[in-house]
Write an enzyme that holds these catalytic residues in place. Structure first.
Site, PDB file in Angstrom:
ATOM      1  N   GLY A  34       9.819 -41.946 -33.209  1.00 23.00           N
ATOM      2  CA  GLY A  34       9.408 -41.445 -31.867  1.00 23.00           C
ATOM      3  C   GLY A  34       9.898 -39.830 -31.777  1.00 23.00           C
ATOM      4  N   GLU A  53      10.771 -35.133 -44.718  1.00 19.29           N
ATOM      5  CA  GLU A  53       9.173 -35.545 -44.400  1.00 19.29           C
ATOM      6  C   GLU A  53       8.269 -34.486 -45.201  1.00 19.29           C
ATOM      7  OE1 GLU A  53       8.378 -35.809 -40.213  1.00 19.29           O
ATOM      8  OE2 GLU A  53       6.297 -36.683 -40.856  1.00 19.29           O
ATOM      9  N   SER A  64       2.685 -28.740 -37.483  1.00 11.40           N
ATOM     10  CA  SER A  64       1.524 -28.327 -37.923  1.00 11.40           C
ATOM     11  C   SER A  64       1.841 -27.223 -39.011  1.00 11.40           C
ATOM     12  CB  SER A  64       0.776 -27.769 -36.823  1.00 11.40           C
ATOM     13  OG  SER A  64       1.331 -26.560 -36.164  1.00 11.40           O
TER      14      SER A  64
END
Length: 395
Positions: free
Chosen positions: A127, A244, A380
């Protein structure tokens, strides 16, 4: 710096190959090879096989139930798993929350949660992103207000990947509104069956259901579910995102995709000749192969640094940028090679229809559109360039 594998690492690679040959179910590798959508049972089955071997939590130290692999061994395993078309290990519990709890979690949280991640009792989702806070997480607005022994959470998360399979979610929430935005964020664990939580599916452009929206309305969470200290969430978030982004590089996936692209271009004929002999197409394949070889060397340099100096730093942003661009380029070349044959969007009913061409070709358009996400999620690529500018170039 010697970037060659040692004799021990080559022996380890052979051991991984033998394990995959003997234990990876063929129906799973076939589904991965053609780009089919894996269901929860598929992912749970591969999770259990790896856990039984002790190879599931490839980045965890031995004391927490991991194999204790070095960064190079972890890289070798991931590369070989991609080569064999093994399902990707779902990262949210194993590669994201696990390392966070090992560094910031309480002893009680580690003892309770980490074993349940390994044995598959819990499926975690992430989340982080919100409608107004994606790559700019400091703008998040989901609030958690302390009320006695609980936090009361209100807000919305979005792009929650595979949340439809999860029973738990780790969240970044705002616990302070004054001061710098980064100083008012906390990291909290939430049971998804808590009253006040609603999850809604988001249908993607290629037709799949991979991501969701999650709404929180007066959701009460025990204070024991806070990880680390209140308002320490920004530090934890940056730590988690480093793990990640390292995983996002996907060197093994790109190597496999390049191999399949070449096979495809040898099979497809243009003017009676294999497409791979077309000078323009061959030049495009050569360009991306050169980029991939350069990224593989960069990846090995960073593995060497991680192995000798510890935690990787902001340079993982380089891998994130290059890795995602290369994978998108390979998808684009595959789609261009197929031409009109890449047009069908497959459904369960259409799969196996010979009129649509080879099974691995049927999903080319779906893979192309789905992987547009690669340069956006996990921060991004534009944000990664800003990180590199500030952290490494000091501009």
């Amino acid at each position: 710096m010697d970037l060659s594998f040692t004799d021990e690492e080559i022996a380890f690679r052979d051991e991984v190959r033998a394990f995959l040959d003997e234990n990876l179910p063929k129906d799973l590798s076939d589904k991965v090879r053609v780009g089919g959508e894996l269901d929860k049972d598929d992912m749970d089955r591969w999770h259990a096989i790896l856990n039984a071997k002790g190879w599931l939590a490839s980045g965890w130290p031995v004391e927490f139930g991991g194999p204790g692999w070095s960064p190079v061994e972890k890289h070798i395993f991931e590369e070989e798993a991609a080569r064999a078309n093994a399902p990707r290990i779902v990262p949210f519990g194993l590669a994201m929350l696990g390392p966070v709890l090992q560094k910031f979690g309480s002893k009680e949280q580690q003892d309770e949660i980490l074993p349940r991640i390994l044995d598959g009792s819990d499926w975690w989702c992430q989340g982080y992103s919100e409608p107004g806070a994606g790559s700019d997480l400091a703008s998040l607005k989901t609030r958690a207000v302390r009320d006695g022994d609980h936090y009361v959470i209100n807000g919305q998360k979005t792009w929650t990947t595979l949340g439809q399979f999860a029973n738990k979610i780790f969240c970044l929430v705002r616990t302070k509104t004054d001061g710098k935005p980064q100083e008012g964020i906390s990291f909290i664990l939430v049971e998804l069956d808590t009253p006040g939580i609603e999850m809604r599916p988001i249908k993607l452009i290629e037709g799949g259901h991979e991501v969701n929206e999650v709404f929180f309305t007066d959701v009460r969470v025990p204070v024991e579910n806070l990880v680390g200290e209140e308002n320490q969430g920004w530090t934890i978030a940056k730590f988690l995102l480093t793990h990640e982004r390292t995983n996002i590089a996907g060197v093994g996936f790109s190597m496999k995709a390049l191999e399949e692209l070449k096979a495809q271009a040898r099979r497809i004929k243009r003017g009676g000749r294999p497409l791979l002999e077309n000078p323009l197409f061959a030049a495009r394949v050569a360009d991306v192969e050169i980029e991939l070889e350069a990224m593989k060397i960069t990846n090995l340099r960073m593995l060497y640094r991680a192995q000798t100096q510890g935690q990787p730093g902001p340079e993982t942003s380089i891998l994130k940028i290059k890795g995602t661009v290369i994978r998108q380029t390979l998808n684009d070349l595959s789609r261009r090679a197929l031409g009109p044959a890449a047009a069908p969007f497959p459904s369960e009913e259409m799969f196996g229809n010979a009129a649509l061409g080879e099974p691995e070709d049927v999903y080319a358009a779906a893979k192309y559109f789905n992987n547009r996400k690669l340069s956006i999620f996990g921060g991004s690529n534009e944000i990664q360039r800003n990180i590199l500018t500030k952290a490494m170039l000091e501009l």
